[in-house]
Design an enzyme around this catalytic site. Structure first.
Site, PDB file in Angstrom:
ATOM      1  N   GLU A  78       0.814  -1.217   0.000  1.00  0.00           N
ATOM      2  CA  GLU A  78       0.000   0.000   0.000  1.00  0.00           C
ATOM      3  C   GLU A  78       0.849   1.269   0.000  1.00  0.00           C
ATOM      4  O   GLU A  78       0.415   2.318  -0.475  1.00  0.00           O
ATOM      5  CB  GLU A  78      -0.954   0.006   1.195  1.00  0.00           C
ATOM      6  CG  GLU A  78      -2.089  -1.018   1.088  1.00  0.00           C
ATOM      7  CD  GLU A  78      -1.724  -2.375   1.666  1.00  0.00           C
ATOM      8  OE1 GLU A  78      -0.531  -2.624   1.959  1.00  0.00           O
ATOM      9  OE2 GLU A  78      -2.639  -3.214   1.826  1.00  0.00           O
ATOM     10  N   PHE A 140     -11.421  -7.387  13.929  1.00  0.00           N
ATOM     11  CA  PHE A 140     -10.345  -7.848  13.052  1.00  0.00           C
ATOM     12  C   PHE A 140     -10.057  -6.775  11.989  1.00  0.00           C
ATOM     13  O   PHE A 140     -10.968  -6.262  11.358  1.00  0.00           O
ATOM     14  CB  PHE A 140     -10.735  -9.167  12.382  1.00  0.00           C
ATOM     15  CG  PHE A 140      -9.696  -9.652  11.406  1.00  0.00           C
ATOM     16  CD1 PHE A 140      -8.425 -10.012  11.848  1.00  0.00           C
ATOM     17  CD2 PHE A 140      -9.977  -9.723  10.048  1.00  0.00           C
ATOM     18  CE1 PHE A 140      -7.466 -10.446  10.949  1.00  0.00           C
ATOM     19  CE2 PHE A 140      -9.015 -10.148   9.138  1.00  0.00           C
ATOM     20  CZ  PHE A 140      -7.749 -10.518   9.591  1.00  0.00           C
ATOM     21  N   GLN A 141      -8.800  -6.460  11.816  1.00  0.00           N
ATOM     22  CA  GLN A 141      -8.340  -5.448  10.867  1.00  0.00           C
ATOM     23  C   GLN A 141      -9.007  -4.091  11.095  1.00  0.00           C
ATOM     24  O   GLN A 141      -9.290  -3.367  10.154  1.00  0.00           O
ATOM     25  CB  GLN A 141      -8.522  -5.914   9.413  1.00  0.00           C
ATOM     26  CG  GLN A 141      -7.604  -7.096   9.083  1.00  0.00           C
ATOM     27  CD  GLN A 141      -7.465  -7.366   7.596  1.00  0.00           C
ATOM     28  OE1 GLN A 141      -8.374  -7.136   6.820  1.00  0.00           O
ATOM     29  NE2 GLN A 141      -6.300  -7.884   7.205  1.00  0.00           N
ATOM     30  N   LYS A 190     -17.724  -0.941   6.140  1.00  0.00           N
ATOM     31  CA  LYS A 190     -18.198  -1.966   5.213  1.00  0.00           C
ATOM     32  C   LYS A 190     -19.719  -1.956   5.071  1.00  0.00           C
ATOM     33  O   LYS A 190     -20.254  -2.121   3.975  1.00  0.00           O
ATOM     34  CB  LYS A 190     -17.736  -3.336   5.741  1.00  0.00           C
ATOM     35  CG  LYS A 190     -17.882  -4.471   4.778  1.00  0.00           C
ATOM     36  CD  LYS A 190     -17.269  -5.737   5.363  1.00  0.00           C
ATOM     37  CE  LYS A 190     -17.403  -6.883   4.353  1.00  0.00           C
ATOM     38  NZ  LYS A 190     -16.793  -8.107   4.857  1.00  0.00           N
ATOM     39  N   MET A 502      24.040   9.927   2.352  1.00  0.00           N
ATOM     40  CA  MET A 502      23.960  11.200   3.058  1.00  0.00           C
ATOM     41  C   MET A 502      24.301  11.002   4.532  1.00  0.00           C
ATOM     42  O   MET A 502      24.927  11.858   5.153  1.00  0.00           O
ATOM     43  CB  MET A 502      22.569  11.816   2.892  1.00  0.00           C
ATOM     44  CG  MET A 502      22.500  13.273   3.289  1.00  0.00           C
ATOM     45  SD  MET A 502      23.647  14.332   2.383  1.00  0.00           S
ATOM     46  CE  MET A 502      22.595  14.925   1.047  1.00  0.00           C
TER      47      MET A 502
END
Lengths: 595, 166
Positions: A78, A140-141, A190, A502
């Site tokens: 993602e 969940f999630q 959802k 760097m």
């Protein structure tokens, strides 16, 4: 898969067939929230989504598949999707769209959202969420996406009913793309996506309490014009706001018609042609001698779409001591924040310059321009062009020659980014795509994917070269698989010095050469072979004499991504350098070769 | 930088689910001080008026008002400090009161035109309304008796309309 987007798979080639018809949106009654959302996206002219599906957005994924008019670029992670949407937005000027699931899907977008926020890039991030009745139960999630992203979004929405979806999408795109652009999150429970409501095509919305100021105050503009007209040592200091507002043409007019030299931040590169005699180079920590000295000696600084970031100003107390500062920006909160401003002008850079330029009378800057020419001649950007060792700057300079500044350059973050800013010959706005504010390593490759997709969606065709380091490349290199799957013509030049370069430079200069945790060469993979295994062409270059041919071959390659592993001198540093806490004129310059 | 000064800032904001956390998050995320913050429904349905008492030099206060204005749901930001305004805070103070101290406490309450709203064999609960300074003052006077609990609303404020002009 099997989402209705037709795919054909073979030889690592996944192409989505475009069976788009002109979008005619009719009212539809009693349809799911997902169906409404898809139509609201189409209303906004969305062609492509970047993201990964998951449990909370399966219904939406199905609706997208059945709608059949979007391309879904399925990334590997993602974070990659978010940087790709960001790159898409920066190159095309259109809002980039991300779609991810709840929980880890949304938390994985955080770095990408913060990157877009810091650089004012317009993206809309659609995140799945557990059903409303389960919110707060540690389902969940489940994660509090709105809470997690609050400090790094311009605005966010939680969908509470299917009936408000279309209006919310319209507001989100309007807020993301207008004023000072930025990321907007829409969190989508959802059950709201599953609930039914009517879809009614609508007009653009007005958001109360949100009215970006477009036109500058007329009196302030005339004061600014008057001050510029009687200046003797004027400097134009431009930033990303010039690119975002499309003000590049007006910056050029102000500079060229009135003989005002121009310097730019990292984000403003491309807005002024770097081969023009009035071009000073970038300013700031790794700015040119001429740019930094011009700022320190200027009597008038015209700041346009820039925010006097600490990497630009050096020690603020000694920044531009002699200058009256005119500051043009659409965000009033950046005016007067870091330095004191004499003439503030709040407004869109292009609109303000359109009003300002005709009022300016050409100042007498002849002596000033002569002084600047001397600085440029006596303190040019320098590296050892005759070295037998491959120098990173040589790669970038050669790329500039071969493409004649016509490529779109995407960078990662670190030494290679600064060398690119110094040595590539930028000519056009939106051809430097880089993470300036947040400094996100791993940005380059996925952002280049976004640029390639934007070109397929109608943005101007240009060669796309991602210049990255070996450190940043390995942070998001899985997206090379994405680039190969869609056969995107991105050229990835890995400036491989075997270090977090760097970090190594600062350790060399300020930490007694103790290279703690910066030695990547101890565990670097063979980058060309990594590329081959992911479906890209892999090449390696070790000697200066091979550079020209390798770049030409990479640019000519027309079968998907190319990765060129440039094994460069690990001891090369970025100069000039204004050490942290020093004033702009206190630069460490590159050591000239002993002759 | 200039001197630190107390400012009372009035914010008219749409009552969306995320408006209040955004405003509070602005103060914590950017390191601004909050002395008090109070919020309630405003005159228009769906709108809330928030009163924030904060401290900072002129630069900080300018940033606070500009950053508040950038929040999408914020409709209006007014720094009341520069004009006459009415300010009130309500405090409930539960103070230890024995037979010997009860009348003394009640005298103090009368002087401040406060009220006793609860009494028990060992405590008195005092309701006091007034400016922050007045509330601070009565708390100071009650402290020697032994304060058990304090609950304060924070300031609410409105601009004064009539300034004696004819």
């Amino acid at each position: 898969m099997g989402m209705g987007i037709e795919t054909s798979i073979g030889q690592g080639d996944i192409r989505t067939r475009d069976h788009r018809s002109p979008v005619e949106l009719e009212p539809i009654y009693d349809v799911s929230g997902a169906e409404i959302l898809v139509r609201a996206l189409a209303e906004q002219g969305v062609k492509t989504l970047f993201g990964i599906p998951g449990g909370a957005v399966l219904g939406l994924a199905d609706a997208i598949g059945r709608f059949g008019r979007f391309r879904w670029v399925l990334t590997k992670h993602e974070q990659g999707a978010t940087h790709a949407a960001d790159g898409y937005a920066r190159y095309s000027g259109r809002v980039g769209v991300v779609l991810v699931t709840s929980g880890p899907g949304s938390t994985n977008t955080v770095t990408g959202i913060a990157t877009a926020y810091m650089d004012s890039s317009p993206i809309v991030v659609l995140t799945g969420q557990v059903p409303l009745p389960m919110v707060g139960n540690d389902a969940f999630q489940e994660v509090d996406t709105i809470g997690v992203t609050r400090p790094i979004t311009k605005h966010s929405f939680l969908l509470r009913s299917a009936g408000e979806i279309a209006e919310t999408v319209r507001k989100a795109f309007y807020i993301a793309g207008s004023g000072r652009p930025g990321p907007v999150v829409i969190d989508m429970p959802k059950d709201v996506l599953a609930a039914h409501a009517d879809y009614l095509p609508g007009e653009p919305v007005v958001v109360r309490g949100y009215k970006p100021k477009i036109f500058g105050h007329a009196h302030q503009i005339s004061r600014a014009a008057e001050r510029i007209s009687r200046s003797r040592r004027p400097v134009l200091y431009i930033g990303g706001g010039v690119v975002a507002s499309g003000a590049s043409e007006w910056v050029r007019r102000l500079a060229i018609e009135h003989q005002i030299p121009v310097t730019s931040t990292l984000m403003g590169l491309g807005a002024f042609p770097t081969d023009h005699p009035l071009w000073l180079g970038m300013l700031g920590m790794h700015g040119t001698y001429a740019a930094n000295m011009a700022i320190q000696m200027a009597d008038v600084i015209i700041a346009v779409g820039a925010r006097f970031d600490d990497r630009v100003t050096g020690r603020v107390a000694d920044f531009a001591p002699a200058a009256d500062i005119i500051h043009i920006d659409i965000d009033s909160s950046v005016i007067g924040r870091n330095v004191q401003v004499d003439i503030p002008i709040v407004g869109d850079a292009r609109h303000v310059l359109v009003d300002l330029v005709p009022l300016v009378k050409t100042p007498d800057s002849r002596e000033w321009l002569e002084q600047i020419q001397r600085w440029r001649a006596e303190h040019p950007l320098w590296y050892d062009r005759n070295s037998d060792v491959l120098k990173p700057q040589l790669v970038i300079e050669k790329l500039g020659e071969i493409t004649d500044g016509e490529a779109v350059i995407v960078t990662d973050v670190g030494q290679h980014q600064m060398w690119t800013a110094q040595f590539y010959r930028f000519k056009h706005p939106r051809t430097m795509i880089t993470s300036g504010g947040l400094g996100t390593m791993g940005f380059g490759l996925p952002a280049a994917i976004g640029v390639a997709v934007a070109q397929e969606d109608g943005a101007p065709r240009r060669p796309i070269v991602a210049i990255v380091g070996d450190g940043g490349f390995q942070m998001t290199m899985e997206e090379l698989i994405t680039a190969a799957a869609y056969r995107l013509p991105v050229k990835i030049f890995v400036i491989n010095n075997g270090y977090l370069g760097m970090v190594r430079q600062w350790q060399e200069l300020f930490f007694g050469r103790r290279y703690v945790a910066s030695e990547l060469f101890r565990a670097n993979p063979d980058i060309a072979r990594v590329a081959e295994s992911m479906g890209a062409l892999g090449m390696r270059v070790e000697h200066p004499g091979e550079v020209q041919e390798a770049i030409e071959k990479a640019l000519a390659w027309d079968r998907g991504p190319v990765v060129v592993d440039f094994r460069v001198d690990p001891r090369e540093n970025v100069f000039p350098m204004v050490p942290a806490g020093a004033a702009l004129h206190e630069m460490i310059e590159a050591k000239p070769s002993e002759e | 930088m200039g001197e630190m000064k107390e400012h009372t800032i009035s914010v008219l904001v749409e009552q969306t689910f995320d408006a209040l956390p955004r405003i509070a998050g602005l103060f914590s995320g950017r390191g601004y001080q909050i002395d008090s913050i109070s919020v309630g429904e405003a005159e228009e349905p769906g709108m809330a008026r928030m009163t924030i008492v904060t401290r900072g030099d002129d630069g900080v206060i300018e940033q606070i008002t500009k950053q508040l204005n950038k929040i999408v749901n914020v409709v209006k930001v007014t720094d009341l400090t520069y004009e006459p305004f009415v300010e009130r805070e309500l405090a409930l103070v539960k103070v230890t009161a024995t037979q010997s101290t009860r009348s003394e406490i009640m005298q103090i309450v009368n002087i401040f035109r406060a009220k006793i709203v609860d009494i028990s064999p060992k405590t008195l609960t005092v309701e006091c309304t007034g400016s922050r300074a007045k509330v601070q003052a009565i708390i100071g006077m009650l402290r020697p008796f032994g304060i058990r609990e304090i609950s304060r609303t924070g300031s609410v404020a409105l601009r004064r309309e009539f300034r004696g002009e004819t």
